[in-house]
Design a protein around this motif. Structure first.
Motif, PDB file in Angstrom:
ATOM      1  N   PHE A  61       0.835  -1.199   0.000  1.00 37.57           N
ATOM      2  CA  PHE A  61       0.000   0.000   0.000  1.00 37.57           C
ATOM      3  C   PHE A  61       0.874   1.254   0.000  1.00 37.57           C
ATOM      4  CE2 PHE A  61      -3.986  -2.105   1.196  1.00 37.57           C
ATOM      5  CZ  PHE A  61      -3.537  -3.270   1.788  1.00 37.57           C
ATOM      6  N   TRP A  62       0.355   2.307  -0.581  1.00 35.72           N
ATOM      7  CA  TRP A  62       0.885   3.656  -0.407  1.00 35.72           C
ATOM      8  C   TRP A  62      -0.230   4.524   0.165  1.00 35.72           C
ATOM      9  CZ3 TRP A  62       5.542   5.955  -0.529  1.00 35.72           C
ATOM     10  CH2 TRP A  62       6.604   5.312  -1.180  1.00 35.72           C
ATOM     11  N   TYR A  63       0.111   5.245   1.253  1.00 34.14           N
ATOM     12  CA  TYR A  63      -0.803   6.195   1.858  1.00 34.14           C
ATOM     13  C   TYR A  63      -0.191   7.593   1.778  1.00 34.14           C
ATOM     14  CZ  TYR A  63      -3.599   2.491   4.092  1.00 34.14           C
ATOM     15  OH  TYR A  63      -4.414   1.411   4.343  1.00 34.14           O
ATOM     16  N   VAL A  64      -1.046   8.610   1.769  1.00 34.27           N
ATOM     17  CA  VAL A  64      -0.614  10.001   1.797  1.00 34.27           C
ATOM     18  C   VAL A  64      -1.201  10.661   3.047  1.00 34.27           C
ATOM     19  CG1 VAL A  64      -2.541  10.776   0.328  1.00 34.27           C
ATOM     20  CG2 VAL A  64      -0.484  12.186   0.540  1.00 34.27           C
ATOM     21  N   GLN A  65      -0.385  11.526   3.662  1.00 33.17           N
ATOM     22  CA  GLN A  65      -0.842  12.262   4.838  1.00 33.17           C
ATOM     23  C   GLN A  65      -0.611  13.747   4.612  1.00 33.17           C
ATOM     24  OE1 GLN A  65       1.231  11.439   8.578  1.00 33.17           O
ATOM     25  NE2 GLN A  65      -0.673  11.725   9.722  1.00 33.17           N
ATOM     26  N   TYR A  66      -1.697  14.492   4.480  1.00 34.26           N
ATOM     27  CA  TYR A  66      -1.609  15.948   4.372  1.00 34.26           C
ATOM     28  C   TYR A  66      -1.496  16.529   5.775  1.00 34.26           C
ATOM     29  CZ  TYR A  66      -3.058  14.988  -0.389  1.00 34.26           C
ATOM     30  OH  TYR A  66      -3.114  14.500  -1.660  1.00 34.26           O
ATOM     31  N   PRO A  67      -0.961  17.736   5.913  1.00 33.20           N
ATOM     32  CA  PRO A  67      -0.746  18.318   7.246  1.00 33.20           C
ATOM     33  C   PRO A  67      -2.008  18.288   8.103  1.00 33.20           C
ATOM     34  CG  PRO A  67       0.328  19.638   5.581  1.00 33.20           C
ATOM     35  CD  PRO A  67      -0.463  18.609   4.836  1.00 33.20           C
ATOM     36  N   ASN A  68      -1.846  17.832   9.322  1.00 35.62           N
ATOM     37  CA  ASN A  68      -2.918  17.799  10.323  1.00 35.62           C
ATOM     38  C   ASN A  68      -4.100  16.928   9.911  1.00 35.62           C
ATOM     39  OD1 ASN A  68      -1.595  19.607  12.129  1.00 35.62           O
ATOM     40  ND2 ASN A  68      -2.158  21.271  10.749  1.00 35.62           N
ATOM     41  N   GLN A  69      -3.837  15.970   9.056  1.00 32.31           N
ATOM     42  CA  GLN A  69      -4.885  15.037   8.655  1.00 32.31           C
ATOM     43  C   GLN A  69      -4.430  13.605   8.859  1.00 32.31           C
ATOM     44  OE1 GLN A  69      -6.721  15.719   4.822  1.00 32.31           O
ATOM     45  NE2 GLN A  69      -6.377  17.921   4.945  1.00 32.31           N
ATOM     46  N   GLN A 110      -4.499   8.721   4.041  1.00 34.26           N
ATOM     47  CA  GLN A 110      -5.489   8.409   3.006  1.00 34.26           C
ATOM     48  C   GLN A 110      -4.854   7.445   2.013  1.00 34.26           C
ATOM     49  OE1 GLN A 110      -6.635  11.897   0.804  1.00 34.26           O
ATOM     50  NE2 GLN A 110      -8.009  10.794  -0.557  1.00 34.26           N
ATOM     51  N   LEU A 111      -5.575   6.411   1.634  1.00 31.12           N
ATOM     52  CA  LEU A 111      -5.017   5.433   0.711  1.00 31.12           C
ATOM     53  C   LEU A 111      -4.841   6.037  -0.679  1.00 31.12           C
ATOM     54  CD1 LEU A 111      -4.234   2.386   0.418  1.00 31.12           C
ATOM     55  CD2 LEU A 111      -6.504   2.080  -0.576  1.00 31.12           C
ATOM     56  N   LEU A 112      -3.629   5.903  -1.240  1.00 31.20           N
ATOM     57  CA  LEU A 112      -3.345   6.337  -2.610  1.00 31.20           C
ATOM     58  C   LEU A 112      -3.588   5.201  -3.597  1.00 31.20           C
ATOM     59  CD1 LEU A 112       0.005   8.341  -2.782  1.00 31.20           C
ATOM     60  CD2 LEU A 112      -2.245   9.093  -3.547  1.00 31.20           C
ATOM     61  N   LEU A 113      -3.026   4.045  -3.268  1.00 29.13           N
ATOM     62  CA  LEU A 113      -3.157   2.889  -4.141  1.00 29.13           C
ATOM     63  C   LEU A 113      -2.741   1.632  -3.392  1.00 29.13           C
ATOM     64  CD1 LEU A 113       0.025   2.328  -4.917  1.00 29.13           C
ATOM     65  CD2 LEU A 113      -0.398   4.089  -6.626  1.00 29.13           C
ATOM     66  N   LYS A 114      -3.074   0.479  -3.972  1.00 28.41           N
ATOM     67  CA  LYS A 114      -2.748  -0.781  -3.331  1.00 28.41           C
ATOM     68  C   LYS A 114      -2.448  -1.840  -4.392  1.00 28.41           C
ATOM     69  CE  LYS A 114      -7.674  -1.823  -3.054  1.00 28.41           C
ATOM     70  NZ  LYS A 114      -8.849  -1.870  -2.164  1.00 28.41           N
ATOM     71  N   TYR A 115      -1.562  -2.761  -4.027  1.00 29.09           N
ATOM     72  CA  TYR A 115      -1.304  -3.931  -4.848  1.00 29.09           C
ATOM     73  C   TYR A 115      -1.721  -5.156  -4.040  1.00 29.09           C
ATOM     74  CZ  TYR A 115       1.008  -7.836  -7.046  1.00 29.09           C
ATOM     75  OH  TYR A 115       1.248  -9.044  -7.623  1.00 29.09           O
ATOM     76  N   LEU A 116      -2.640  -5.927  -4.603  1.00 26.97           N
ATOM     77  CA  LEU A 116      -3.068  -7.164  -3.949  1.00 26.97           C
ATOM     78  C   LEU A 116      -2.641  -8.373  -4.776  1.00 26.97           C
ATOM     79  CD1 LEU A 116      -6.664  -6.127  -2.759  1.00 26.97           C
ATOM     80  CD2 LEU A 116      -4.492  -5.963  -1.526  1.00 26.97           C
ATOM     81  N   SER A 117      -2.834  -8.278  -6.091  1.00 27.02           N
ATOM     82  CA  SER A 117      -2.424  -9.339  -6.995  1.00 27.02           C
ATOM     83  C   SER A 117      -2.640  -8.828  -8.412  1.00 27.02           C
ATOM     84  CB  SER A 117      -3.254 -10.616  -6.768  1.00 27.02           C
ATOM     85  OG  SER A 117      -4.613 -10.369  -7.086  1.00 27.02           O
ATOM     86  N   GLY A 118      -2.270  -9.636  -9.413  1.00 34.80           N
ATOM     87  CA  GLY A 118      -2.547  -9.267 -10.795  1.00 34.80           C
ATOM     88  C   GLY A 118      -1.490  -8.361 -11.374  1.00 34.80           C
ATOM     89  N   SER A 119      -1.919  -7.384 -12.162  1.00 38.18           N
ATOM     90  CA  SER A 119      -1.001  -6.499 -12.857  1.00 38.18           C
ATOM     91  C   SER A 119      -0.056  -5.818 -11.881  1.00 38.18           C
ATOM     92  CB  SER A 119      -1.780  -5.430 -13.628  1.00 38.18           C
ATOM     93  OG  SER A 119      -0.890  -4.470 -14.166  1.00 38.18           O
ATOM     94  N   THR A 120       1.214  -5.780 -12.256  1.00 38.07           N
ATOM     95  CA  THR A 120       2.211  -5.202 -11.351  1.00 38.07           C
ATOM     96  C   THR A 120       2.216  -3.681 -11.390  1.00 38.07           C
ATOM     97  OG1 THR A 120       3.882  -5.392 -13.075  1.00 38.07           O
ATOM     98  CG2 THR A 120       3.715  -7.214 -11.487  1.00 38.07           C
ATOM     99  N   LEU A 121       1.557  -3.081 -12.375  1.00 35.84           N
ATOM    100  CA  LEU A 121       1.448  -1.626 -12.437  1.00 35.84           C
ATOM    101  C   LEU A 121       0.086  -1.236 -11.880  1.00 35.84           C
ATOM    102  CD1 LEU A 121       2.740   1.044 -13.311  1.00 35.84           C
ATOM    103  CD2 LEU A 121       1.599   0.756 -15.522  1.00 35.84           C
ATOM    104  N   VAL A 122       0.120  -0.477 -10.822  1.00 39.23           N
ATOM    105  CA  VAL A 122      -1.109  -0.119 -10.124  1.00 39.23           C
ATOM    106  C   VAL A 122      -1.336   1.379 -10.241  1.00 39.23           C
ATOM    107  CG1 VAL A 122      -2.291  -0.121  -7.907  1.00 39.23           C
ATOM    108  CG2 VAL A 122      -0.714  -1.980  -8.469  1.00 39.23           C
ATOM    109  N   LYS A 123      -2.519   1.754 -10.614  1.00 42.25           N
ATOM    110  CA  LYS A 123      -2.857   3.175 -10.711  1.00 42.25           C
ATOM    111  C   LYS A 123      -3.716   3.568  -9.515  1.00 42.25           C
ATOM    112  CE  LYS A 123      -2.414   3.503 -15.719  1.00 42.25           C
ATOM    113  NZ  LYS A 123      -1.105   4.181 -15.619  1.00 42.25           N
ATOM    114  N   GLY A 124      -3.432   4.758  -8.998  1.00 43.94           N
ATOM    115  CA  GLY A 124      -4.175   5.221  -7.843  1.00 43.94           C
ATOM    116  C   GLY A 124      -4.825   6.571  -8.085  1.00 43.94           C
ATOM    117  N   ILE A 125      -5.142   7.234  -6.988  1.00 45.67           N
ATOM    118  CA  ILE A 125      -5.800   8.535  -7.101  1.00 45.67           C
ATOM    119  C   ILE A 125      -4.776   9.640  -7.370  1.00 45.67           C
ATOM    120  CG2 ILE A 125      -7.674   7.821  -5.589  1.00 45.67           C
ATOM    121  CD1 ILE A 125      -6.331   9.481  -3.364  1.00 45.67           C
ATOM    122  N   ASN A 126      -5.279  10.773  -7.825  1.00 46.29           N
ATOM    123  CA  ASN A 126      -4.460  11.977  -8.027  1.00 46.29           C
ATOM    124  C   ASN A 126      -3.317  11.765  -9.020  1.00 46.29           C
ATOM    125  OD1 ASN A 126      -6.118  13.073  -6.067  1.00 46.29           O
ATOM    126  ND2 ASN A 126      -4.618  12.855  -4.425  1.00 46.29           N
TER     127      ASN A 126
END
Lengths: 114, 113
Positions: B34-42, B45-61
């Protein structure tokens, strides 16, 4: 919809005081996690609940730390006899699945022990 | 034991430039990542995740990450960053045999005008 909420957002405690930190997870979420985040570090796992059952408390640093989730929704993290090293941000997260899936985090409670 | 290493504590970059935030993990078993992002004082938030399948994972933003099993890496990339991407980014891996998630120490991304 409503996300994970935590209260208070900020808490200042004198060394030796007891504190209680509250977490309201997303409604219906089975899993609930508590983390401790020191300044400049990533979150460190404290404990995990599946509904009301505390299935993993391996991260609690001492017996001064206690967590409960009696009805499987709201959770409270209690720290007794606070020490300066307890100063950190305490994060709560919930998930709709049991086990290890995407977690939704609250904004955290910043605890400062003076 | 599983671990997560984020190789850069801070990454300064100019707006509209590409960026790569590096993450290496150690695990002897199949992993979720997983990749998460943390904005100041927050909270995180999950950006993207790899569970299985394609090794290239697209997330938000506009972020994406590539799972590389041979190099035990899961680097995060964005081709053109914005000022609003300034935040702390955390790579994470669930611990097998328990319920804890192990987070890296974080990479602080500074996007400059």
């Amino acid at each position: 919809g409503a996300g994970v909420s935590q209260s208070p957002r900020y808490k200042v405690a004198k060394r030796g005081q007891d504190v209680a930190l509250r977490c309201d997870p997303i409604s219906g979420h089975v899993s609930l996690f508590w983390y401790q985040q020191a300044l400049g570090q990533g979150p460190e796992f404290l404990t995990y609940f599946q509904n009301e059952a505390q299935l993993d408390k391996s991260g609690l640093p001492s017996d001064r730390f206690f967590a409960e989730r009696p009805e499987g929704s709201v959770s409270t993290l209690k720290i007794q006899r606070t020490q300066q090293e307890d100063s950190a941000v305490y994060l709560c997260a919930s998930s709709s699945h049991p086990g290890l899936y995407e977690q939704y985090f609250g904004p955290g409670t910043r605890l400062t022990v003076t | 034991a599983q671990s997560v290493t984020q190789l850069d504590s801070q990454v300064p970059v100019f707006e509209e430039a590409p960026v790569e935030l590096r993450c290496n993990y150690s695990s002897s078993v199949s992993v979720y990542l997983f990749w998460y992002v943390q904005y100041p004082n927050q909270g995180l938030q999950l950006l993207l995740k790899y569970l299985s399948g394609s090794t290239l994972v697209k997330g938000i933003n506009g972020f994406e990450a590539e799972f590389n099993k041979s190099q035990t890496s899961f680097h995060l990339r964005k081709p053109s960053v914005h000022i609003s991407d300034t935040a702390e980014y955390f790579c994470a891996v669930p611990h097998t045999g328990g319920f804890k998630t192990i987070f890296g120490a974080g990479t602080r991304l500074f996007v400059k005008a």
